[in-house]
Design a protein around this motif. Structure first.
Motif, PDB file in Angstrom:
ATOM      1  N   ALA A  95     -11.033  -6.754   2.337  1.00  0.00           N
ATOM      2  CA  ALA A  95     -11.292  -5.952   1.137  1.00  0.00           C
ATOM      3  C   ALA A  95     -12.373  -4.904   1.385  1.00  0.00           C
ATOM      4  O   ALA A  95     -12.273  -3.760   0.923  1.00  0.00           O
ATOM      5  CB  ALA A  95     -11.699  -6.876  -0.014  1.00  0.00           C
ATOM      6  N   VAL A  96     -13.420  -5.289   2.128  1.00  0.00           N
ATOM      7  CA  VAL A  96     -14.474  -4.328   2.457  1.00  0.00           C
ATOM      8  C   VAL A  96     -13.921  -3.186   3.292  1.00  0.00           C
ATOM      9  O   VAL A  96     -14.222  -2.002   3.056  1.00  0.00           O
ATOM     10  CB  VAL A  96     -15.629  -5.042   3.188  1.00  0.00           C
ATOM     11  N   LEU A  97     -13.094  -3.498   4.289  1.00  0.00           N
ATOM     12  CA  LEU A  97     -12.497  -2.455   5.135  1.00  0.00           C
ATOM     13  C   LEU A  97     -11.588  -1.535   4.313  1.00  0.00           C
ATOM     14  O   LEU A  97     -11.522  -0.331   4.575  1.00  0.00           O
ATOM     15  CB  LEU A  97     -11.716  -3.093   6.274  1.00  0.00           C
ATOM     16  N   LEU A 148     -20.401   4.792  -5.557  1.00  0.00           N
ATOM     17  CA  LEU A 148     -20.451   3.422  -6.054  1.00  0.00           C
ATOM     18  C   LEU A 148     -19.755   2.465  -5.086  1.00  0.00           C
ATOM     19  O   LEU A 148     -20.223   1.338  -4.873  1.00  0.00           O
ATOM     20  CB  LEU A 148     -19.797   3.352  -7.437  1.00  0.00           C
ATOM     21  N   ARG A 149     -18.644   2.909  -4.486  1.00  0.00           N
ATOM     22  CA  ARG A 149     -17.956   2.050  -3.509  1.00  0.00           C
ATOM     23  C   ARG A 149     -18.818   1.834  -2.272  1.00  0.00           C
ATOM     24  O   ARG A 149     -18.841   0.734  -1.716  1.00  0.00           O
ATOM     25  CB  ARG A 149     -16.622   2.681  -3.106  1.00  0.00           C
ATOM     26  N   TRP A 150     -19.518   2.879  -1.814  1.00  0.00           N
ATOM     27  CA  TRP A 150     -20.402   2.676  -0.663  1.00  0.00           C
ATOM     28  C   TRP A 150     -21.480   1.646  -1.009  1.00  0.00           C
ATOM     29  O   TRP A 150     -21.832   0.802  -0.186  1.00  0.00           O
ATOM     30  CB  TRP A 150     -21.064   4.000  -0.267  1.00  0.00           C
ATOM     31  N   GLY A 177     -22.007  -2.048   0.902  1.00  0.00           N
ATOM     32  CA  GLY A 177     -23.269  -2.570   1.414  1.00  0.00           C
ATOM     33  C   GLY A 177     -23.674  -3.861   0.717  1.00  0.00           C
ATOM     34  O   GLY A 177     -24.115  -4.829   1.365  1.00  0.00           O
ATOM     35  N   GLY A 178     -23.516  -3.902  -0.616  1.00  0.00           N
ATOM     36  CA  GLY A 178     -23.883  -5.107  -1.349  1.00  0.00           C
ATOM     37  C   GLY A 178     -23.015  -6.299  -0.980  1.00  0.00           C
ATOM     38  O   GLY A 178     -23.515  -7.438  -0.877  1.00  0.00           O
ATOM     39  N   LEU A 238      -8.739   1.446 -11.102  1.00  0.00           N
ATOM     40  CA  LEU A 238      -7.853   0.287 -10.987  1.00  0.00           C
ATOM     41  C   LEU A 238      -7.905  -0.305  -9.578  1.00  0.00           C
ATOM     42  O   LEU A 238      -7.794  -1.530  -9.405  1.00  0.00           O
ATOM     43  CB  LEU A 238      -6.420   0.682 -11.346  1.00  0.00           C
ATOM     44  N   LEU A 239      -8.088   0.540  -8.581  1.00  0.00           N
ATOM     45  CA  LEU A 239      -8.242   0.036  -7.217  1.00  0.00           C
ATOM     46  C   LEU A 239      -9.504  -0.806  -7.104  1.00  0.00           C
ATOM     47  O   LEU A 239      -9.494  -1.891  -6.492  1.00  0.00           O
ATOM     48  CB  LEU A 239      -8.297   1.206  -6.236  1.00  0.00           C
ATOM     49  N   ASP A 240     -10.591  -0.339  -7.708  1.00  0.00           N
ATOM     50  CA  ASP A 240     -11.828  -1.124  -7.669  1.00  0.00           C
ATOM     51  C   ASP A 240     -11.657  -2.459  -8.388  1.00  0.00           C
ATOM     52  O   ASP A 240     -12.185  -3.484  -7.945  1.00  0.00           O
ATOM     53  CB  ASP A 240     -12.962  -0.315  -8.306  1.00  0.00           C
TER      54      ASP A 240
END
Length: 445
Positions: free
Chosen positions: A61-63, A30-32, A36-37, A92-94
């Motif tokens: 944030a992306v990095l 989901l993070r990948w 991309g999104g 929680l990180l997300d």
């Protein structure tokens, strides 16, 4: 998806089917997808819509998401399970990363703010009740902070006059994105949880079967103490009768006495087989032999006692091949193989076949008969205690012991009906479980 393929390659092929571990892998995927999104969204907003964005905090944030994913994959290779606390921290990180990005892009006025619902739904499915509430409270607190302290995002002239139209378009994209992600990831997560529940049910079933074996062993131990003396007395008396001069000339009586002696020995063997299958071999000395000698001894023993059972023919087909493999003769294995042959004889008194072969480092034995075969219900419940079509009390114990003895050795037992009639019981035993310590079994004929 290329990302999914990369993760599958990085994970070991024999990874255990742990639901928490696989759910964390879903979060990584989901993070990948989010990375991309987000990159696509940033580029579309800048280039197509002409809205200036603070690139430094957004790309940071992306990095961070990329770094967390890359660090999580080696962790999954080393870990066999993932705790509820670790899944909670991941969600929680997300939440924190999404809040950081919204803070610089309009806050609660950003049409992508409802993406917090995705974390809430995943938390409700993946986490314990307390942890799921913690994620929900964190998202509510984040939204409250976004409404109080976030500065509006400056819009260029085409959108400044009517920002609602831009918000509605973004909301449509956000709704479609949430719908797709929930459909894909929640469905897969639910499947993981279902498989976990099925695995737990199987573990409970095996624990119950092991407990059943222990109780059978205790009962058999008591029966052995009670029956040992009278069986020994019967054997002595029958031997004395056979040697009496006045009975020696009676051929019919001698045959009856021989059958009685075989029946007494058979009773002793049955008691011993139950004890050995329950892990209580009665003073059996470890015997070093080979696969071929082990099987030939079983066949010879059965043929020598066949006159006391039924006039069946035991056809032994040795396809084990060369080289022969040294093993330690397991008394429990010897007994359950004999029990499988006896079961076949009961339904096929004229012929029983025993085939031995080697496949993938395993000794494979097949006991075939020409009887009526198993009914479908028996095939479904193969190996369960007291599931039998023989119509007598205690039926099915032999197959139950067969399945459990082989399972404890790392093998398996199965049954099938043959197209030409009759049935076959297949036993698979890893050769490494029978080999003396330190012997190399790498050669597979």
């Amino acid at each position: 998806m290329a990302v999914t393929t990369l993760q599958a390659d990085l994970l070991p092929a024999d990874a255990p089917a742990d639901a928490g571990r696989r759910n964390l892998l879903l979060l990584i995927q989901l993070r990948w997808f989010a990375v991309g999104g987000q990159l696509i969204t940033i580029e579309v907003v800048r280039s197509v819509l002409g809205i200036a964005l603070p690139l430094v905090p957004l790309l940071a944030a992306v990095l961070l998401l990329v770094a967390v994913n890359l660090l999580s994959l080696p962790l999954l290779r080393r870990r066999r399970d993932v705790t509820n606390r670790e899944l909670t921290l991941a969600l929680l990180l997300d939440v924190a990363v999404l809040a950081w990005q919204l803070h610089f892009t309009g806050g609660i006025a950003n049409p992508f703010a409802p993406l917090f619902l995705l974390q809430v739904v995943l938390g409700a499915i993946l986490l314990s009740q307390r942890a799921a509430w913690a994620v929900a409270v964190a998202t509510l607190a984040t939204l409250l902070a976004q409404s109080l302290w976030t500065k509006p995002l400056p819009l260029p002239a085409p959108y400044a006059a009517d920002p609602l139209q831009l918000y509605l378009r973004g909301s449509f994209v956000c709704f479609a994105l949430i719908a797709v992600l929930l459909l894909v990831f929640v469905t897969r997560t639910a499947r993981n949880l279902t498989e976990r529940d099925a695995a737990l049910a199987q573990v409970r079933q095996r624990a119950a079967e092991d407990d059943h074996i222990v109780r059978m062993g205790l009962l058999a131990s008591g029966a052995a103490h009670e029956l040992g003396t009278p069986l020994a007395s019967l054997a002595v008396l029958i031997g004395d009768w056979r040697r009496l001069p006045q009975l020696a000339a009676e051929e019919d009586l001698q045959e009856d006495l021989a059958d009685m002696e075989a029946a007494v020995q058979r009773c002793k063997a049955i008691v011993s087989s139950i004890l050995m299958a329950a892990g209580e071999a009665r003073g059996t000395v470890t015997e070093f032999t080979s696969v071929r000698a082990f099987l030939q001894a079983i066949v010879a023993e059965w043929r020598s006692n066949a006159t006391g059972r039924m006039p069946a023919e035991l056809a032994f087909a040795d396809h084990f091949g060369q080289p022969d493999v040294p093993i330690i003769a397991d008394p429990a294995l010897r007994q359950v193989i004999g029990n499988a042959i006896d079961n076949a004889v009961e339904v096929s008194p004229d012929w029983v076949g025993l085939t031995a072969l080697r496949a993938r480092g395993q000794l494979v034995l097949e006991v075939s008969d020409r009887g009526p075969g198993f009914d479908p219900a028996m095939l479904q419940s193969f190996g369960r205690p007291y599931h039998s079509t023989k119509g007598r009390a205690g039926g099915g114990v032999g197959l139950f012991l067969l399945v459990n003895v082989l399972r404890k050795m790392g093998g398996a037992a199965s049954a099938r009906n043959n197209p030409e009639g009759g049935a076959t019981v297949r036993m698979e035993i890893p050769l490494v479980a029978l080999a003396p310590t330190g012997h190399d079994l790498s050669v597979d004929g």
